[in-house]
Design a protein around this motif. Structure first.
Motif, PDB file in Angstrom:
ATOM      1  N   PHE A  22      -1.815   0.474   5.095  1.00 41.12           N
ATOM      2  CA  PHE A  22      -0.564  -0.069   4.561  1.00 41.12           C
ATOM      3  C   PHE A  22       0.497   1.017   4.445  1.00 41.12           C
ATOM      4  CE2 PHE A  22      -2.772  -3.914   2.819  1.00 41.12           C
ATOM      5  CZ  PHE A  22      -1.881  -4.846   3.311  1.00 41.12           C
ATOM      6  N   ILE A  23       0.097   2.186   3.976  1.00 35.70           N
ATOM      7  CA  ILE A  23       1.056   3.275   3.792  1.00 35.70           C
ATOM      8  C   ILE A  23       1.610   3.748   5.137  1.00 35.70           C
ATOM      9  CG2 ILE A  23       1.277   5.677   3.052  1.00 35.70           C
ATOM     10  CD1 ILE A  23      -0.702   5.013   0.787  1.00 35.70           C
ATOM     11  N   LEU A  41       4.625  -0.326   2.187  1.00 43.26           N
ATOM     12  CA  LEU A  41       4.394   0.969   1.562  1.00 43.26           C
ATOM     13  C   LEU A  41       4.047   0.820   0.088  1.00 43.26           C
ATOM     14  CD1 LEU A  41       4.509   4.074   1.846  1.00 43.26           C
ATOM     15  CD2 LEU A  41       6.915   3.911   1.201  1.00 43.26           C
ATOM     16  N   ILE A  42       4.751  -0.037  -0.619  1.00 42.64           N
ATOM     17  CA  ILE A  42       4.479  -0.253  -2.051  1.00 42.64           C
ATOM     18  C   ILE A  42       3.103  -0.874  -2.254  1.00 42.64           C
ATOM     19  CG2 ILE A  42       5.214  -1.588  -4.063  1.00 42.64           C
ATOM     20  CD1 ILE A  42       8.105  -1.063  -3.146  1.00 42.64           C
ATOM     21  N   ILE A  43       2.745  -1.830  -1.387  1.00 41.95           N
ATOM     22  CA  ILE A  43       1.406  -2.424  -1.473  1.00 41.95           C
ATOM     23  C   ILE A  43       0.346  -1.344  -1.247  1.00 41.95           C
ATOM     24  CG2 ILE A  43      -0.221  -3.964  -0.300  1.00 41.95           C
ATOM     25  CD1 ILE A  43       2.077  -5.916   0.090  1.00 41.95           C
ATOM     26  N   GLY A  44       0.574  -0.471  -0.275  1.00 40.06           N
ATOM     27  CA  GLY A  44      -0.380   0.596  -0.002  1.00 40.06           C
ATOM     28  C   GLY A  44      -0.493   1.582  -1.147  1.00 40.06           C
ATOM     29  N   ILE A  45       0.608   1.858  -1.826  1.00 43.45           N
ATOM     30  CA  ILE A  45       0.570   2.805  -2.942  1.00 43.45           C
ATOM     31  C   ILE A  45      -0.168   2.213  -4.136  1.00 43.45           C
ATOM     32  CG2 ILE A  45       2.016   3.961  -4.666  1.00 43.45           C
ATOM     33  CD1 ILE A  45       4.048   4.430  -2.404  1.00 43.45           C
ATOM     34  N   PHE A  46       0.078   0.948  -4.428  1.00 44.36           N
ATOM     35  CA  PHE A  46      -0.497   0.342  -5.625  1.00 44.36           C
ATOM     36  C   PHE A  46      -1.808  -0.388  -5.385  1.00 44.36           C
ATOM     37  CE2 PHE A  46       4.000   0.699  -6.864  1.00 44.36           C
ATOM     38  CZ  PHE A  46       3.811   1.494  -7.969  1.00 44.36           C
ATOM     39  N   LEU A  47      -2.338  -0.346  -4.186  1.00 43.91           N
ATOM     40  CA  LEU A  47      -3.614  -0.982  -3.889  1.00 43.91           C
ATOM     41  C   LEU A  47      -4.735  -0.109  -4.439  1.00 43.91           C
ATOM     42  CD1 LEU A  47      -4.593  -3.491  -2.277  1.00 43.91           C
ATOM     43  CD2 LEU A  47      -4.918  -1.988  -0.352  1.00 43.91           C
TER      44      LEU A  47
END
Length: 99
Positions: free
Chosen positions: A30-31, A81-87
């Motif tokens: 995701f990131i 990117l936000i999904i990848g950071i907060f996953l």
């Protein structure tokens, strides 16, 4: 020629992101894809689509379509990117939770 170069750069960015995500975790994918969408794919793809549409339409102002497409692609990349950071990885194998 400029359209071809823009498509080539977008394709190169997508293939580079694909190479970097092979064997990575879902979070890392995701990131990487979010950054690739915002930096490598979005601007060049929107440029190619906008200029192509302007040539087909025969009006230079139609090329401003790229000003509409790029923010849309950028926001999609930012969401990735936000999904990848907060996953966050849960205690179960291969189960991810949004946190």
């Amino acid at each position: 020629m400029a359209i071809f170069i823009a498509i080539l750069i977008a394709f190169f960015g997508a293939s580079l992101a694909l190479v970097f995500t092979i064997g990575q975790s879902r979070k890392r994918k995701f990131i990487i894809w979010g950054i690739a969408n915002m930096v490598a794919i979005g601007p060049f793809l929107s440029f190619a689509i906008g200029i192509t549409y302007a040539i087909i339409k025969g009006d230079g102002w139609a090329g401003l379509l790229m000003w509409v497409l790029y923010p849309i692609i950028f926001v999609i990349g930012l969401i990735q990117l936000i999904i990848g950071i907060f996953l966050k990885k849960s205690s179960d194998k291969n189960n991810y939770k949004y946190h």
